[in-house]
Scaffold this motif. Structure first.
Motif, mmCIF file in Angstrom:
data_model
loop_
_atom_site.group_PDB
_atom_site.id
_atom_site.type_symbol
_atom_site.label_atom_id
_atom_site.label_comp_id
_atom_site.label_asym_id
_atom_site.label_seq_id
_atom_site.Cartn_x
_atom_site.Cartn_y
_atom_site.Cartn_z
ATOM 1 N N SER A 64 4.171 -7.291 -24.027
ATOM 2 C CA SER A 64 4.827 -8.600 -23.703
ATOM 3 C C SER A 64 4.193 -9.475 -22.282
ATOM 4 N N ASP A 65 4.231 -10.595 -22.429
ATOM 5 C CA ASP A 65 4.000 -11.488 -21.307
ATOM 6 C C ASP A 65 4.637 -11.131 -20.051
ATOM 7 N N THR A 66 3.995 -11.500 -18.926
ATOM 8 C CA THR A 66 4.584 -11.470 -17.530
ATOM 9 C C THR A 66 5.154 -12.792 -17.237
ATOM 10 N N ALA A 67 6.236 -12.788 -16.503
ATOM 11 C CA ALA A 67 7.059 -13.924 -16.119
ATOM 12 C C ALA A 67 6.346 -14.667 -15.081
ATOM 13 N N ASN A 68 5.562 -13.930 -14.149
ATOM 14 C CA ASN A 68 4.812 -14.716 -13.120
ATOM 15 C C ASN A 68 3.654 -13.771 -12.602
ATOM 16 N N ILE A 69 2.664 -14.384 -11.855
ATOM 17 C CA ILE A 69 2.015 -13.340 -10.964
ATOM 18 C C ILE A 69 2.088 -13.874 -9.739
ATOM 19 N N GLY A 70 2.417 -12.966 -8.964
ATOM 20 C CA GLY A 70 2.980 -13.142 -7.664
ATOM 21 C C GLY A 70 2.331 -12.066 -6.756
ATOM 22 N N SER A 71 1.512 -10.967 -7.133
ATOM 23 C CA SER A 71 0.887 -10.087 -6.269
ATOM 24 C C SER A 71 -0.390 -9.592 -6.826
ATOM 25 N N ILE A 72 -1.079 -8.913 -6.139
ATOM 26 C CA ILE A 72 -2.206 -8.235 -6.264
ATOM 27 C C ILE A 72 -2.170 -7.197 -5.787
ATOM 28 N N ALA A 73 -2.581 -5.819 -6.538
ATOM 29 C CA ALA A 73 -2.376 -4.364 -5.941
ATOM 30 C C ALA A 73 -3.674 -3.713 -6.193
ATOM 31 N N ILE A 74 -4.337 -2.928 -5.122
ATOM 32 C CA ILE A 74 -5.018 -1.976 -5.086
ATOM 33 C C ILE A 74 -4.638 -0.395 -5.625
ATOM 34 N N ARG A 75 -5.345 0.031 -6.359
ATOM 35 C CA ARG A 75 -4.835 1.316 -7.069
ATOM 36 C C ARG A 75 -5.783 2.616 -6.492
ATOM 37 N N GLN A 76 -5.254 3.610 -5.849
ATOM 38 C CA GLN A 76 -6.199 4.916 -5.866
ATOM 39 C C GLN A 76 -6.560 5.487 -6.911
ATOM 40 N N GLY A 77 -5.376 6.123 -7.639
ATOM 41 C CA GLY A 77 -5.732 6.744 -8.933
ATOM 42 C C GLY A 77 -5.560 8.361 -8.612
ATOM 43 N N SER A 78 -5.819 8.924 -9.760
ATOM 44 C CA SER A 78 -5.787 10.444 -9.653
ATOM 45 C C SER A 78 -7.095 11.054 -9.306
ATOM 46 N N ASP A 79 -7.193 12.150 -8.645
ATOM 47 C CA ASP A 79 -8.163 12.993 -8.049
ATOM 48 C C ASP A 79 -9.325 13.001 -9.309
ATOM 49 N N SER A 80 -8.698 13.474 -10.514
ATOM 50 C CA SER A 80 -9.735 13.329 -11.641
ATOM 51 C C SER A 80 -10.439 12.422 -12.188
ATOM 52 N N SER A 81 -9.942 11.112 -11.826
ATOM 53 C CA SER A 81 -10.467 9.951 -12.344
ATOM 54 C C SER A 81 -10.670 8.924 -11.680
ATOM 55 N N ALA A 82 -10.128 8.954 -10.487
ATOM 56 C CA ALA A 82 -10.392 7.787 -9.695
ATOM 57 C C ALA A 82 -11.797 7.362 -9.118
ATOM 58 N N PRO A 83 -12.328 6.167 -9.006
ATOM 59 C CA PRO A 83 -13.773 5.953 -8.388
ATOM 60 C C PRO A 83 -13.609 6.112 -6.848
ATOM 61 N N THR A 84 -14.547 6.278 -6.300
ATOM 62 C CA THR A 84 -14.694 6.057 -4.836
ATOM 63 C C THR A 84 -15.659 4.771 -4.573
ATOM 64 N N LEU A 85 -14.941 3.796 -4.118
ATOM 65 C CA LEU A 85 -15.519 2.254 -4.024
ATOM 66 C C LEU A 85 -15.125 1.688 -2.616
ATOM 67 N N GLN A 86 -15.641 0.810 -2.267
ATOM 68 C CA GLN A 86 -15.253 -0.193 -1.268
ATOM 69 C C GLN A 86 -15.158 -1.568 -1.980
ATOM 70 N N LEU A 87 -13.846 -2.068 -1.467
ATOM 71 C CA LEU A 87 -13.377 -3.083 -1.907
ATOM 72 C C LEU A 87 -13.106 -4.243 -0.707
ATOM 73 N N ASP A 88 -13.728 -5.500 -0.654
ATOM 74 C CA ASP A 88 -13.618 -6.469 0.521
ATOM 75 C C ASP A 88 -13.515 -7.752 -0.099
ATOM 76 N N GLY A 89 -12.966 -8.588 0.740
ATOM 77 C CA GLY A 89 -13.193 -10.013 0.448
ATOM 78 C C GLY A 89 -12.136 -10.599 -0.344
ATOM 79 N N ILE A 90 -11.214 -10.002 -0.652
ATOM 80 C CA ILE A 90 -10.002 -10.544 -1.619
ATOM 81 C C ILE A 90 -9.536 -11.713 -1.463
ATOM 82 N N ARG A 91 -9.525 -12.711 -2.159
ATOM 83 C CA ARG A 91 -8.886 -14.222 -2.334
ATOM 84 C C ARG A 91 -8.533 -14.242 -3.568
#
Length: 174
Positions: free
Chosen positions: A116-143
């Motif tokens: 189903s579609d979303t009613a709106n987009i009003g947030s952006i989220a960064i996710r850590q994930g689980s120890d078994s599958s999450a990447p290690t990364l640097q994320l910057d400059g979010i616009r």
């Protein structure tokens, strides 16, 4: 707006062969309706593949690039989510290292599904994930912006501000 854009810089230092998502859009009051999930995984030669899903949180429903990206390299990403009329037809797009010009370039990936579609987009989220599958990364400059031109300040309208409203951390493995 009918489209929402987010640009960000990503430098992946490690990933798993399973893959996992690390950033996504959500509604204004974020809950569990995540849209435009961006994934990363690696192959046995440590080459990276980036993925995109419209809504799915499992890698089987993800559209992937070839394994043509490298660890420890910074890439510019643009995530675009289109809210379309009618039910169950919104679309997510991902650009990787797009040219910053007044003309919006072709997408690197496009993802659709029957969620189903979303009613709106009003947030952006960064996710850590689980120890078994999450990447290690640097994320910057979010616009975040409602047009390609505003995202890169090609027009006179600046991008929307991103405000950190919550942050949670936990100690893992000491």
């Amino acid at each position: 707006a009918n489209s929402v854009y987010a640009s960000f810089l990503v430098n992946v230092t490690s990933a798993t062969t399973t893959g996992d998502y690390f950033i996504h859009f959500g509604p204004q009051s974020i809950g569990t309706t995540f849209r435009g999930r961006v994934f990363v995984k690696k192959n046995d030669a440590d080459a990276l593949s980036f993925g995109l899903s419209y809504a799915a949180n499992v890698t089987g429903n993800v559209v992937w690039t070839d394994f043509s990206y490298s660890l420890n390299t910074t890439y510019l990403f643009v995530l675009r989510y289109d809210i379309l009329e009618n039910a169950n037809n919104d679309v997510a797009h991902l650009y990787i290292n797009p040219p910053i010009t007044s003309n919006e370039p072709a997408f690197t990936l496009t993802a659709t599904d029957t969620n189903s579609d979303t009613a709106n987009i009003g947030s952006i989220a960064i996710r850590q994930g689980s120890d078994s599958s999450a990447p290690t990364l640097q994320l910057d400059g979010i616009r975040v912006a409602t047009s390609w031109e505003n995202l890169f300040e090609i027009s006179e309208q600046p991008p929307l501000p991103v405000v950190l409203t919550s942050f949670m951390a936990a100690i893992s493995n000491q």
